[in-house]
Write an enzyme that holds these catalytic residues in place. Structure first.
Site, mmCIF file in Angstrom:
data_model
loop_
_atom_site.group_PDB
_atom_site.id
_atom_site.type_symbol
_atom_site.label_atom_id
_atom_site.label_comp_id
_atom_site.label_asym_id
_atom_site.label_seq_id
_atom_site.Cartn_x
_atom_site.Cartn_y
_atom_site.Cartn_z
ATOM 1 C CB VAL A 128 46.344 39.693 42.954
ATOM 2 C CG1 VAL A 128 45.026 39.873 43.709
ATOM 3 C CG2 VAL A 128 46.393 38.306 42.324
ATOM 4 C CE LYS A 178 56.449 45.876 41.771
ATOM 5 N NZ LYS A 178 55.747 44.698 42.350
ATOM 6 C CG ASN A 204 43.207 28.228 40.362
ATOM 7 O OD1 ASN A 204 42.372 28.619 39.550
ATOM 8 N ND2 ASN A 204 44.032 29.047 40.977
ATOM 9 C CG PHE A 228 40.364 25.627 31.427
ATOM 10 C CD1 PHE A 228 41.665 25.979 31.750
ATOM 11 C CD2 PHE A 228 39.352 26.551 31.642
ATOM 12 C CE1 PHE A 228 41.950 27.226 32.290
ATOM 13 C CE2 PHE A 228 39.624 27.804 32.174
ATOM 14 C CZ PHE A 228 40.914 28.135 32.498
ATOM 15 C CB CYS A 286 47.072 30.417 39.323
ATOM 16 S SG CYS A 286 46.894 32.199 39.584
ATOM 17 C CE LYS A 305 50.601 31.372 43.737
ATOM 18 N NZ LYS A 305 49.565 31.191 44.760
#
Length: 475
Positions: free
Chosen positions: A16, A40, A217, A258, A269, A272
């Site tokens: 994100v 990183k 979600n 979907f 996503c 969780k």
């Protein structure tokens, strides 16, 4: 481009944070992304991406070269002069629990408290339970006066694989605020995009914004689970779930998105977020029965997919070699979090199957969570001398696979398509025994012959064991 350049800090360079920060820079803002992982940060400055996301690497390199985007491990440097600071750290499910681990969010808030300038708007971009913004406000408010900062919620709605386009051309922007300053600042940030694309902006209370992400979600996860359960019914009644989904999806009240049957949802996503939503509801004494059933049904479906593979061999795959094509939870990402391939492979291994696996970009991450698997970078090499090929992720390279060549490489012409990614009719014409999701299995007699061969191998194995036993008794 934004009308007014803003200095923006983004805390966290995970999925994100990196996508958001890069896209804010693409709009013309000056963005500094901060992360404590020095390796990183060094890699990002050299153009090395920590995640696989189509189009992101070019966007990062272009904005970094233009001086609009920078990376640092120094939080003070990142937030110096920033009008908006986004908290975009991870919120994984706590080990052994069902709620979100907010330790990184709260740590960021504590460290920001003494570093941000007056009039800064701190925005929680991470997916968090209802009330998290209140806690962040108390943490920062314990160090500085309440009228010198604002806390807002601005949830992300990014789909892995198309995250850049989702950010630059979103369905909507959700802004959760409790004061006018935060609202005006965020509207200014998104103004150019709203003006150019007429994007709807929802301005609501902070708690409502936090809940919107979880609710969205959970609903999509429910939709996936619904069509998966109907796929099971289609297999029993001799129907075709793809046609069923088309007939449903053309209803504008339902929509086609979907409604693709498969081995169950996964990723970072849905698993969780549904669990965290259930825990939040439990904390407030509310029952979300539909979401509870969705989670249970999805977990069961992943386990059931192994049985579907075994059913192609009469229920016994002991000693057989299975080629698994596609490992990541969806195409165009290297994300293996809660990927259906993991419980599938582990179940097949418990049944005695030997696993060979292919994925275009996910092998490195897959090797971290799967043991005893032979990995291949070519799908045909993966299928060589295997007893069956199982389609788990619908990568383009897999959808376009040459069925003639695939059959030539397999020991037995068995194809289990858990994504309905291939042309089942064409496969059957080539002599495959194909088992797809939500449609009857092949009935051309090839399955019976495969089972007979399995039974003959088992008989030989049993006879050999008996002969050895007799010989040992004679010693």
């Amino acid at each position: 481009m934004a009308r007014t350049q803003m200095k923006i800090a983004v805390i966290g360079t995970g999925y994100v944070g990196l996508v958001s920060g890069t896209c804010f820079a693409e709009w013309g803002n000056n963005v500094v992304c901060m992360d404590k992982n020095a390796q990183k940060i060094a890699g990002l400055r050299q153009g090395r991406m920590p995640i696989y996301e189509p189009g992101l690497d070019d966007l990062v390199k272009r904005n970094y070269a233009a001086g609009r985007l920078d990376f640092t491990c120094d939080l003070a440097e990142a937030v110096k002069g920033a009008a908006i600071v986004f908290i975009a750290v991870g919120t994984p499910t706590r080990a052994g629990h069902e709620d979100a681990d907010l330790s990184f969010v709260y740590m960021a808030a504590r460290e920001l408290a003494s570093l941000i300038a007056d009039d800064t708007v701190v925005v929680v971009k991470s997916t968090v339970p209802v009330g998290t913004g209140d806690v962040v406000q108390r943490i920062i408010g314990s160090v500085r006066k309440a009228d010198t900062f604002s806390i807002a919620s601005n949830p992300e709605f990014l789909r892995e694989g198309v995250a850049v386009s989702d950010f630059l051309a979103p369905d909507r922007v959700v802004i959760g605020v409790e004061d006018e300053r935060a609202g005006k600042r965020l509207i200014e940030l998104y103004e150019s995009m709203v003006t150019l694309q007429n994007t709807p902006v929802i301005i609501t209370m902070r708690r409502t914004a936090e809940l919107i992400k979880y609710a969205a979600n959970a609903f999509l996860a429910t939709k996936i689970t619904f069509i998966n359960e109907l796929a099971d019914l289609c297999e029993q009644v001799g129907s075709n779930v793809s046609d069923l989904a088309l007939g449903m999806g053309l209803d504008k009240r339902i929509g086609a998105s979907f409604l693709t049957a498969g081995p169950g949802y996964g990723g970072s996503c849905f698993p969780k977020d549904t669990l965290a939503l259930l825990r939040t509801a439990e904390d407030y004494g509310v029952t979300l029965g539909i979401v509870e059933e969705t989670v249970a049904a999805n977990d069961a479906r992943k386990r059931r997919m192994a049985l579907k593979v075994a059913e192609a061999f009469g229920g016994d795959i002991d000693g057989l070699t299975i080629a698994v094509l596609g490992l990541t939870f969806k195409p165009d990402t290297d994300d293996m979090r809660d990927a259906p391939s993991v419980p599938l492979i582990e179940a097949l291994q418990r049944m005695g199957g030997r696993i060979r696996a292919y994925d275009p970009v996910g092998i490195e991450n897959a090797a971290k969570v799967l043991d005893g698997v032979d990995f291949f970078e070519d799908p045909y090499e993966c299928a060589w001398n295997a007893d069956a090929a199982v389609i788990v992720t619908e990568w383009e390279t897999i959808k376009k696979i040459d069925l003639v060549q695939l059959k030539h490489h397999l020991r037995q012409p068995v194809l289990i398509d858990l994504r309905n990614a291939l042309d089942a009719d064409a496969a059957e014409e080539l002599g495959f025994h194909i088992s797809a999701v939500g449609r009857p299995a092949s009935t051309d007699g090839s399955l019976q012959e495969i089972v007979k061969r399995r039974d003959r191998r088992q008989a030989v194995k049993t006879e050999t064991v008996e002969l050895v036993s007799i010989a040992m008794r004679g010693k």
